[in-house]
Enzyme design. Sequence first.
Site, short mmCIF file in Angstrom:
data_model
loop_
_atom_site.label_atom_id
_atom_site.label_comp_id
_atom_site.label_asym_id
_atom_site.label_seq_id
_atom_site.Cartn_x
_atom_site.Cartn_y
_atom_site.Cartn_z
N LYS A 289 1.21 -0.98 0.32
CA LYS A 289 0.21 -0.25 -0.40
C LYS A 289 0.85 1.16 -0.31
O LYS A 289 1.54 1.43 0.46
CB LYS A 289 -1.27 0.76 1.10
N GLU B 286 10.62 0.31 10.19
CA GLU B 286 11.76 1.60 9.64
C GLU B 286 10.83 2.63 10.20
O GLU B 286 9.95 3.56 9.11
CB GLU B 286 12.50 1.39 8.63
N CYS C 117 14.69 10.33 7.48
CA CYS C 117 14.54 10.03 8.75
C CYS C 117 15.61 10.17 8.97
O CYS C 117 15.90 9.66 10.32
CB CYS C 117 14.15 9.25 8.56
N GLU D 263 10.77 14.93 16.00
CA GLU D 263 11.02 15.09 14.73
C GLU D 263 9.86 16.18 13.57
O GLU D 263 9.45 16.39 13.96
CB GLU D 263 10.99 13.79 13.92
#
Length: 479
Positions: free
Chosen positions: A178, A251, A285, A381
Amino acid sequence: MTTELRRLRNYIGGEFKDAADGRTTEVVNPATGEVYATAPLSGQADVDAAMAAAAAAFPGWRDTTPAERQKALLKIADAFEARADELVAAESENTGKPLGLTASEELPPMVDQIRFFAGAARLLEGRSAGEYMDGMTSIVRREPVGVCAQVAPWNYPMMMAVWKFAPAIAAGNTVVLKPSDTTPASTVLMAEIIDSVLPKGVFNVICGDRETGRAMVEHSTPAMASITGSVRAGMQVAESASKDVKRVHLELGGKAPVVVFEDADVPKAVEDIAVAGYFNAGQDCTAATRVLVHESIHDEFVAALAKAAADTKTGAPDDEDVLYGPLNNPNQLGQVAGFIERLPAHAKVEAGGHRVGDKGYFYAPTVVSGLKQDDEIIQNEVFGPVITVQSFTDESQALEYANGVEFALASSVWTKDHGRAMRMSKNLDFGCVWINTHIPLVAEMPHGGFKKSGYGKDLSAYGFEDYTRIKHVMTSLGG
């Protein structure tokens, strides 16, 4: 006159299909803010159909030889290369990324990564057969895990799709993948290209939102769930998968420390860090967005980095002078802007700190100094073109600050002192440590983190092995 929207469709069992109930979502080009396509909003019936197709295809694909799987992946790599312009155009429309940089910096590594896993298919190794009990011989088999439910993110839709499907298929698994609801176009195009190579049902694509992803992970068919995404999404996947003890590959987020010592080559460090921090609008990331600088060169470094930010350009995909395009969606633009709006009084915006234009979701290259370790923008983040700078006094404090976050994906050290570089690489609690560089990746080396950055590895033989299971077979020598 209205322009007809492109119609994207699911790819299930070798056929392109609308959602069973006909629901769709609009897909927006983030460089313009305009809708250019519709995609299926897949529900339970679509997930059931995709899982059934993958399950039906699994026995046949599992029993192919490694050489056959290698040949198929090499054909896919060649086909992607032959249709590179189409893939780049789709990805740019998906994300607003610069066309030139997508063609030079993303397409070639993707093709190389597929070819790497094609080779890895023929290099599965186990322990030698041997007698560990009198009269008995033991062997170890490595087998595919089965059907894999995979969810890719919106920051690198094409490349992350490759990181998902290539090792899984190389190992003999079948896949239901997906893409993000904001970036489905390039993945659907991949399915069109792959259609002529793989048997029906080996590779399936369903479009949809987070509820679609949840239905995939909670489905009883997959033996493994793999996601690249936010920490929150990863935690939800791990919780859902635990209900029937699925294997999970995560991840997740990152907050990479970039530790610059007093003996570093400051001009080179600034140049490289600016690129590694602003590339893809900082939506990476591993981006070099949390810089720790020795106090003796702090002011010099901040001034140089602010100038580098001012010289960095963001803009339309067809502008050859831009380093990066827009943020992916209005929510992400709001998140990045919110971090800057909520800065504490002791922080200073040295460059940027504002939206660029009123069309699309562009944000200026930003540098923020004067920050403390417990500030929100240090601990969380941002996922945007924002580089923060902190000062440290010595190696011990640098390590304390670097490791003092909940993420542990990537990091870098900038110094000419080999011993110090080795000490830092040993003590930095991150899945990757770069020395005097930041962000290069190669197919042969593992990518993945610790702590809230998740577990499991992408790329490399380690990433390939994550999509296998180990079986012990013992036989009596007595007949």
